[in-house]
Design a protein around this motif. Structure first.
Motif, PDB file in Angstrom:
ATOM      1  N   VAL A  48       7.298   4.083 -15.922  1.00  0.00           N
ATOM      2  CA  VAL A  48       7.780   5.260 -15.201  1.00  0.00           C
ATOM      3  C   VAL A  48       6.568   6.014 -14.664  1.00  0.00           C
ATOM      4  N   VAL A  49       6.505   6.192 -13.346  1.00  0.00           N
ATOM      5  CA  VAL A  49       5.395   6.912 -12.738  1.00  0.00           C
ATOM      6  C   VAL A  49       5.499   8.390 -13.115  1.00  0.00           C
ATOM      7  N   GLY A  50       4.452   8.906 -13.747  1.00  0.00           N
ATOM      8  CA  GLY A  50       4.461  10.279 -14.220  1.00  0.00           C
ATOM      9  C   GLY A  50       4.926  10.432 -15.655  1.00  0.00           C
ATOM     10  N   GLY A  51       5.293   9.301 -16.296  1.00  0.00           N
ATOM     11  CA  GLY A  51       5.718   9.345 -17.684  1.00  0.00           C
ATOM     12  C   GLY A  51       7.191   9.692 -17.828  1.00  0.00           C
ATOM     13  N   GLU A  52       7.692   9.633 -19.056  1.00  0.00           N
ATOM     14  CA  GLU A  52       9.130   9.789 -19.287  1.00  0.00           C
ATOM     15  C   GLU A  52       9.653  11.162 -18.871  1.00  0.00           C
ATOM     16  N   ASN A  70       0.804  -1.225   0.000  1.00  0.00           N
ATOM     17  CA  ASN A  70       0.000   0.000   0.000  1.00  0.00           C
ATOM     18  C   ASN A  70       0.835   1.271   0.000  1.00  0.00           C
ATOM     19  N   ARG A  71       2.149   1.177  -0.286  1.00  0.00           N
ATOM     20  CA  ARG A  71       2.963   2.382  -0.411  1.00  0.00           C
ATOM     21  C   ARG A  71       2.555   3.143  -1.666  1.00  0.00           C
ATOM     22  N   PRO A  72       2.173   4.407  -1.536  1.00  0.00           N
ATOM     23  CA  PRO A  72       1.800   5.176  -2.726  1.00  0.00           C
ATOM     24  C   PRO A  72       3.001   5.342  -3.654  1.00  0.00           C
ATOM     25  N   LEU A  73       2.792   5.145  -4.946  1.00  0.00           N
ATOM     26  CA  LEU A  73       3.844   5.403  -5.921  1.00  0.00           C
ATOM     27  C   LEU A  73       4.077   6.908  -6.030  1.00  0.00           C
ATOM     28  N   GLU A  74       5.325   7.300  -6.313  1.00  0.00           N
ATOM     29  CA  GLU A  74       5.681   8.705  -6.414  1.00  0.00           C
ATOM     30  C   GLU A  74       6.192   9.022  -7.814  1.00  0.00           C
ATOM     31  N   GLU A  75       5.988  10.255  -8.240  1.00  0.00           N
ATOM     32  CA  GLU A  75       6.445  10.675  -9.562  1.00  0.00           C
ATOM     33  C   GLU A  75       7.944  10.425  -9.695  1.00  0.00           C
ATOM     34  N   GLY A  76       8.325   9.809 -10.800  1.00  0.00           N
ATOM     35  CA  GLY A  76       9.720   9.494 -11.048  1.00  0.00           C
ATOM     36  C   GLY A  76      10.113   8.088 -10.646  1.00  0.00           C
ATOM     37  N   ASP A  77       9.257   7.371  -9.898  1.00  0.00           N
ATOM     38  CA  ASP A  77       9.539   5.975  -9.581  1.00  0.00           C
ATOM     39  C   ASP A  77       9.615   5.162 -10.865  1.00  0.00           C
ATOM     40  N   ILE A  78      10.543   4.199 -10.914  1.00  0.00           N
ATOM     41  CA  ILE A  78      10.534   3.225 -12.001  1.00  0.00           C
ATOM     42  C   ILE A  78      10.016   1.910 -11.437  1.00  0.00           C
ATOM     43  N   VAL A 134       3.637   2.208 -26.968  1.00  0.00           N
ATOM     44  CA  VAL A 134       5.040   2.155 -27.399  1.00  0.00           C
ATOM     45  C   VAL A 134       5.826   3.056 -26.456  1.00  0.00           C
ATOM     46  N   GLN A 135       6.800   2.479 -25.742  1.00  0.00           N
ATOM     47  CA  GLN A 135       7.553   3.232 -24.747  1.00  0.00           C
ATOM     48  C   GLN A 135       8.777   3.901 -25.376  1.00  0.00           C
TER      49      GLN A 135
END
Length: 256
Positions: A75-79, A46-54, A221-222
Motif C-alpha cells: 500500500v503506497v503510503g502505508g496502511e 514511469n507513472r508516479p505512484l500515489e498515496e493510497g494506491d495498492i 509483517v503486513q
C-alpha cells in the motif's frame, strides 16, 4: 514502478539469478507491477505512484536451474492511506489464499483449491478471476498442473510429495471480467474496480507443504498477516520443519 523494476533486475543479477519475466514471450521488463485495477501482468512504467494506491509486485527469479515465483501486496503510503474497502479486499485475498495453502498435502485434489478460494471471497462480497490461474513451476516457468482459483471439477490430478506449483488468487472488489491492453500483457478489471493478489511457489512434502518463496528475517509483517483470523504472522508452510522455522521467525518479527 520503473524504479522497482530496476531494483529487481539489479538485485537478481547481483545474487547470481536471472529475472524470469524479462523477454518471456516478449515481456519487456524484469517484474510485474499491477496497480489498483490491474489484475496481473502490469508492465512497470514511469507513472508516479500515489498515496493510497495498492500495488502487487510479482517477482520470479531463475537460480541454479529453477524458477521461484511469488507476489505480494503493498500500500503506497502505508496502511493509514488505505480506505476500508481496499483494506477488506486485501485481507480477504490474503485469507482465502492462506486457507488454500493450508489445504495442500499429499493425496488431496488440486481442483478443490478453487472452491476454498471462491467460497471465502464471495461470502465477503468479492469475486475471483477465472481467466488466469496458478501453475506448476520448476525448471520450466509455467507448466502443469493449472491451479484454478474458483469452484471447478477439472481433472487436475492429486497432490504428491515433490510437486512444485503456485497458488495465486486474483480477487476483485467488483466484476472479475477483464480487459487486455494493446501491449498484450496488462489485464485490468473491466469496471475499473481494484484487484489484489498473493502468490508463493510451494513444495509438497510427505507431511504437508512448504513455501519456497517464504519470508525471511528482514521481511516486514503486513497488517493482513497480523489481523488474519486464519493465520497469525508470516506463513512458511504446514510441514513439521516449516512450522518450526515459522515459529522462530514469527517470534522475532511479531515482537519487533
Amino acid at each position: 514502478t520503473d524504479e522497482i523494476d530496476r531494483l529487481v533486475h539489479e538485485l537478481s543479477i547481483e545474487n547470481g539469478a536471472y529475472p524470469s519475466p524479462l523477454n518471456y514471450h516478449n515481456f519487456p521488463k524484469s517484474c510485474c507491477t499491477s496497480v489498483n485495477e490491474v489484475i496481473c501482468h502490469g508492465i512497470p512504467d514511469n507513472r508516479p505512484l500515489e498515496e493510497g494506491d495498492i500495488v502487487n509486485i510479482d517477482i520470479t527469479c531463475y537460480l541454479n536451474g529453477y524458477h521461484g515465483d511469488c507476489s505480494e501486496m503493498f500500500v503506497v503510503g502505508g496502511e493509514a492511506a488505505l480506505d476500508n474497502k481496499g483494506r477488506r479486499l486485501i485481507q480477504s485475498t490474503y485469507d482465502c489464499w492462506v486457507q488454500a495453502l493450508n489445504f495442500v498435502k499429499p493425496g488431496n485434489d488440486y481442483k478443490d483449491i478453487g472452491a476454498i478460494i471462491e467460497d471465502h471471497v464471495v461470502e465477503q462480497g468479492f469475486t475471483t478471476v477465472k481467466s488466469f490461474c496458478g501453475h506448476g513451476v520448476g525448471s520450466v516457468f509455467h507448466t502443469n498442473p493449472n491451479i484454478l482459483h474458483y469452484r471447478n471439477s477439472e481433472p487436475a490430478g492429486k497432490m504428491a510429495a515433490g510437486h512444485t506449483f503456485t497458488i495465486e488468487p486474483m480477487i476483485c472488489e467488483g466484476s472479475a471480467d477483464y480487459l487486455l491492453w494493446d501491449d498484450e500483457w496488462t489485464a485490468t478489471t473491466r469496471d475499473g474496480g481494484r484487484s489484489a493478489q498473493f502468490e508463493h511457489t510451494l513444495l509438497i512434502t510427505p507431511d504437508g507443504v512448504e513455501a519456497l518463496t517464504g519470508k525471511i528475517e528482514t521481511s516486514p509483517v503486513q497488517f493482513w498477516e497480523r489481523e488474519s483470523e486464519f493465520h497469525n504472522g508470516v506463513w512458511l508452510g504446514t510441514s513439521a520443519s516449516a512450522k518450526e522455522r515459522e515459529a522462530k521467525l514469527n517470534s522475532s518479527l511479531l515482537a519487533s
